[in-house]
Scaffold this active site. Sequence first.
Site, PDB file in Angstrom:
ATOM      1  N   ASP A 100       0.748  -1.061  -0.027  1.00 15.92           N
ATOM      2  CA  ASP A 100      -0.186   0.040   0.095  1.00 15.92           C
ATOM      3  C   ASP A 100       0.694   1.126   0.032  1.00 15.92           C
ATOM      4  OD1 ASP A 100      -2.490  -1.263  -0.164  1.00 15.92           O
ATOM      5  OD2 ASP A 100      -2.328  -1.649   1.983  1.00 15.92           O
ATOM      6  N   TYR A 139      -9.855  -0.726   3.146  1.00 13.97           N
ATOM      7  CA  TYR A 139      -9.188  -1.021   4.492  1.00 13.97           C
ATOM      8  C   TYR A 139      -8.792   0.522   4.917  1.00 13.97           C
ATOM      9  CZ  TYR A 139      -8.564  -5.400   6.508  1.00 13.97           C
ATOM     10  OH  TYR A 139      -8.584  -6.633   7.110  1.00 13.97           O
ATOM     11  N   ASP A 140      -9.091   0.599   6.394  1.00  6.97           N
ATOM     12  CA  ASP A 140      -8.636   1.796   7.156  1.00  6.97           C
ATOM     13  C   ASP A 140      -7.571   1.346   8.073  1.00  6.97           C
ATOM     14  OD1 ASP A 140     -11.024   2.362   6.112  1.00  6.97           O
ATOM     15  OD2 ASP A 140     -11.094   4.182   7.364  1.00  6.97           O
ATOM     16  N   TYR A 141      -6.302   1.846   7.960  1.00  9.50           N
ATOM     17  CA  TYR A 141      -5.127   1.521   8.701  1.00  9.50           C
ATOM     18  C   TYR A 141      -4.890   2.827   9.726  1.00  9.50           C
ATOM     19  CZ  TYR A 141      -3.634  -2.013   5.651  1.00  9.50           C
ATOM     20  OH  TYR A 141      -3.531  -3.374   4.829  1.00  9.50           O
ATOM     21  N   HIS A 183      -6.696 -13.186   4.548  1.00  7.38           N
ATOM     22  CA  HIS A 183      -5.717 -12.537   4.205  1.00  7.38           C
ATOM     23  C   HIS A 183      -4.690 -12.294   5.270  1.00  7.38           C
ATOM     24  CE1 HIS A 183      -8.734  -9.529   5.223  1.00  7.38           C
ATOM     25  NE2 HIS A 183      -7.739  -8.947   5.770  1.00  7.38           N
ATOM     26  N   ASP A 223      15.300   4.375  12.174  1.00  5.41           N
ATOM     27  CA  ASP A 223      16.753   4.525  12.071  1.00  5.41           C
ATOM     28  C   ASP A 223      17.015   4.975  13.727  1.00  5.41           C
ATOM     29  OD1 ASP A 223      19.113   5.727  11.787  1.00  5.41           O
ATOM     30  OD2 ASP A 223      18.501   6.957  10.422  1.00  5.41           O
ATOM     31  N   MET A 224      17.286   4.123  14.789  1.00  9.32           N
ATOM     32  CA  MET A 224      17.790   4.488  15.974  1.00  9.32           C
ATOM     33  C   MET A 224      19.086   5.047  15.941  1.00  9.32           C
ATOM     34  SD  MET A 224      14.729   3.339  17.153  1.00  9.32           S
ATOM     35  CE  MET A 224      15.083   3.349  18.878  1.00  9.32           C
TER      36      MET A 224
END
Lengths: 731, 731
Positions: free
Chosen positions: A374, A462-464, A519, A528-529
Amino acid sequence: MESRHFFRFLFLFIGLATLLLITWINLPYPPPNATDLYDCTTQSSWCTKRLNTYNPLRKPPKPTRHRHHDHSSDTPHHPLDPLTIQEINRVRTVLSSHPLFKNPSLYALHSITLEEPDKPLVLNWKKGDPLLPRKASVVARVKNKSYVLTVDLTTDEVAVHKKTDSTSGYPMMTIEDMTSATWAPLSNAEFNRTILERGVDLKDLACLPISLGWFGKKEENRRLIKVQCYSLKDTANFYMRPIEGLTVLLNMDTNQVVEISDKGKNIPIPKAADTDYRYSVQGLHQEVQLINPVSIEQPKGPSFVVENEHFVKWANWEFHLKPDPRAGVVVSRARVKDPNSGEMRDVMYKGFTSELFVPYMDPTDAWYFKTYMDAGEYGFGLQAMPLDPLNDCPRNAYYMDGVFTAADGTPYVRSNMICIFESYAGDIGWRHAESPITGMEIREVRPKVTLVVRMAASVANYDYIVDWEFQTDGLIRIKVGLSGILMVKGTPYDHMNQVSVQENLFGTLLSENVIGVIHDHYITFHLDMDIDGSDNSFVKVNIQRQETSPGESPRKSYLKATRNVAKTEKDAQIKLKLYDPAEFHVINPTKTTRLGNPVGYKVVPGGTAASLLDLEDPPQKRGAFTNNQIWVTPYNRTEQWAGGLFVYQSQGEDTLAAWSDRDRPIENKDIVMWYTLGFHHIPCQEDFPIMPTVSSSFDLKPVNFFESNPILRMPPNAEKDLPVCKAAASA
Amino acid sequence: MESRHFFRFLFLFIGLATLLLITWINLPYPPPNATDLYDCTTQSSWCTKRLNTYNPLRKPPKPTRHRHHDHSSDTPHHPLDPLTIQEINRVRTVLSSHPLFKNPSLYALHSITLEEPDKPLVLNWKKGDPLLPRKASVVARVKNKSYVLTVDLTTDEVAVHKKTDSTSGYPMMTIEDMTSATWAPLSNAEFNRTILERGVDLKDLACLPISLGWFGKKEENRRLIKVQCYSLKDTANFYMRPIEGLTVLLNMDTNQVVEISDKGKNIPIPKAADTDYRYSVQGLHQEVQLINPVSIEQPKGPSFVVENEHFVKWANWEFHLKPDPRAGVVVSRARVKDPNSGEMRDVMYKGFTSELFVPYMDPTDAWYFKTYMDAGEYGFGLQAMPLDPLNDCPRNAYYMDGVFTAADGTPYVRSNMICIFESYAGDIGWRHAESPITGMEIREVRPKVTLVVRMAASVANYDYIVDWEFQTDGLIRIKVGLSGILMVKGTPYDHMNQVSVQENLFGTLLSENVIGVIHDHYITFHLDMDIDGSDNSFVKVNIQRQETSPGESPRKSYLKATRNVAKTEKDAQIKLKLYDPAEFHVINPTKTTRLGNPVGYKVVPGGTAASLLDLEDPPQKRGAFTNNQIWVTPYNRTEQWAGGLFVYQSQGEDTLAAWSDRDRPIENKDIVMWYTLGFHHIPCQEDFPIMPTVSSSFDLKPVNFFESNPILRMPPNAEKDLPVCKAAASA
């Protein structure tokens, strides 16, 4: 009328309707005047205005309450601030005089975003310093070739990198690619005839652009998309009315139909009632008002500030926050205050959703290719819609707008795309009470208040919901909620007693003639620590059973922790195992606490799932970044997108898995950790017609980072500070 | 003074002091007048009054704001209501005339609780029916033998079951057992000498009663306990000042010292400053006020009611709730409303914390035995202290008191032991927005409000926060938070550079001379699910890779779900595996949805840990109920406690593992599911001197239980309903 004549008239009608639609599609949009900024939250938006004329169900929504911030005079203040409207317009001006972009009809700008300055420059930059030189990174398609360009906004220089043909993949689709694709099939008479044969009025048609992955030669060297359609009849929830089995293969560069496959002629279009989830259509007599109003209230207002639109300061935290068309939310330069020294200490240079992978588990003709990525295909940020105040985010939330660009480079504002708010669920930060055993009557409790940064991307059905939640004890929780609407499959069945034992439905019968197909969801985060600086190491602290020697102890066994520093990338390819557990630390090998423990943060997995697909299955090759739950790579500014920069129709050569297999040294280096959060989803009837949110999370947690509990000295809640409230209506 | 004379005087002083203390210990308590109800939240409590005279740090706490409910006239209304004070007193009267209990100095009543009526009777009982006959279950020790008695409160009949000597274990300790144990070592001159040699004033001594598990013959046929001590000097947080290596073995029935082991003479008592976590000692200049006040506010008040003290109704849920001295919180008869039929449907007959297992990972003399089973040894409910309003639970919480009993049967009130409140964290129940792709401007979002039932048990140093969280979508989340104070070990080291590579610290250096020892926590829940009635089955829905046949599909693989009904108990001994995933359903095999799907609930694990100890290690044999994460047993009213009814010093014959290995049929039967939530805890400096809460959870989630999403018709939040607030101080 003879049936022959009937069909002649019908075809004539369809042809005329098609012409009319093509005319609509070719209306110039976005409008040519780039200073008109279109706001995709209002009904007048170019995004939607054509469609609103189309079906009575396509009604404008209730007006959105949000800050109507005028972004036209925004100026950048921080080296990581996103491009402003003026800067985007400058990019357009510069490009318009570049030879590549002479003919507006032959190019599309797939993204225009800030090209971040080199990391050391950003790390050295301090508030008050002059802004670092601004550059834009442009991904473009020109005459069917992909380019990455850098536009220097100081010098107007343009550096052009043409993508080589030897690597696969195309840029993220533009919104125009997607919307065009949904209309393009209507120019095909066979398609229209099929729709009518299925009993669907063209005015009730709603189509979706479906990325098709890569499965071999057939997809090569053509930028393709598949389109599947639904009926909008009697419901806004067309997703529950699939015209099953009908798949149109389109060439996205020409908008021409390549192929129509129809394997669903015998499958009825589901007719389930009560699929419309909109409150306005529920009817008041059906309202289920179970709960008195509840609100998070702060009589003194929120405790955070947002400086210059993008720099957030709250409690002991500060970080830079920006919307991004591909990643959605980017959190940068996250630093936490040391309670002893008072200094702000580096925790994370940059964190964001790098890629998603959503394979559906149905190998049949109309479903096998549904293996979405996505972020790189649709733009996780492009699909992040305006948040609904008081429902998506509580009172006192701050809303941040995104400034994105149309395919011709016109900037537009996605308002209320991110919200920031303080959350208090009644939970406990720390507590201790003494028990009657010791007889000391101590009861000390501190409430837990957190700061949440939220966006919600609606990738078609879909909602993320993605939350970055900051805690005062130094913990960052990254939480993904899944809601929205299932991608369902039509079926002739309306009861399980019609299904033979041998038959595989590939999912669950959710309603009459509706199957919810199984699914997975994988969401891969780039983390990026930078623990007190960039040179870090990754340490596995393995927890293993140790057997005691005879006579050593009445105990036969205990668990022992052993620190193993990862030397190279392959040491840090981690599959989580309940019976072979470990902690996973990013430490600064050059810095210890006063007691000599290395300072670090650990990633703490929560509930998750792993991809079980065949490693040689084309979708899994493209989604190979989900082959492990944790990876660590050396910092490389070109390695941002776990599925590769050009994910669309990619073949998987440029994934995190490929980078990591180079097995580069990662000890005492600037390193990036990647974590993948997974879900297996076997749908159930409760997911119909809209899914209650399911969520999972993982944590980044200080581990010997502080000398001691950093929230020891926080005060408890006191009655006198808390609000006295009445209902707004009676206020 | 000659040193010989000095020691003579010292011993004389110690002897006198000891005599004085013994006199104190023998003061009759609880007081004989049983109508005086002692409330363990006030400073006058018998629980604490002696100790408060002892050290200035033992100050009374701030007064607790809570309902001062007079429980003396409580009457039961529901068959599951706990025993009232009048009923407990009736039990005492009945027992006092029973031959076993003639001599008050020769017995102790370890628990007096409701003997629940048979399940079918409770299931048939309806509000308004006459109350079912009331019985009490009494666990007693009489002349060093264990008994379980049933006292019929209608007939005053007493049924006596003497525990056979052939099975191991003793009853849960009484609070008096524990407090006596902490003082008993002071009667031993060698102990006192050792304390003084370590440089600790006796007035600064704080000792803990530590259950010692079972490791062989040495512990057999004697009810033993180990005592370890700490220094209270300069801090209320004595846990951070261990007198390391000193272990006193006591006979709990005689209060005699059996053995003193001192292997820590060379280990200094840690002196770290700033270990006191109490707000009153922080000093205002050190206060870190990071956040403006935040509150959950409900202008119309909460939406739940508590009928007759124990029956909770909220939104679409109802359940019975009671405090229990061993389990803490017991949730019974949980039922949820079907939105279509309006009927209340059975979900769970009974759910509670059945046992805990907390093994420390240090095999040395003073540590190997620390393998706590907090429910069966200490009483998870007995250790649940009064909750702190506005900090443990937000505004509008309802507080429920526990009525427990002292060792002579005297009832006392543990006020504010459980709280019930509605939680709103700003989260989303469900949402969907349409994207520009479809052009329909829909944005529908529903806030997520839950009902939380909370208790917090302080088992000496550790605090366990247990939440039962009910959602309107039918989900029940069971969450355990860990906070409080670490059990630490003294060490000569004050920097890691003094520790050789080979040496195993068994933990982390947290402060100068303080090691946080590695340990695990396992919390095992008894979940008597009744999905639409008692006859249920357990189904594993295995998710496995399916390879496609050549030519079948461009896909090589997909995931397929296969339902496997567990026939017998061994089919339901589940170890979770990331790469062999499954869903775990409890279904009603006789009932399906209108579409033919079996109605069910699934248990959804979150982050967890598994015990890795040797299965033959004595602690793991006793904690064998943690050998799997999920078990299913046929309902048997005697199988309530996963570690066995008599856990203390048990040898593991009567655990859930032993029951399950009988491999009884469980298909289409009344079944009980057991879930164990686990944590590995490698301490870090942030856990010093008090730990920020760490939590994990699992869910019970409807799966084809409802015909569709049960919260489809809930309204969104509206501005007019939400509160307008100002600070209380200015109100």
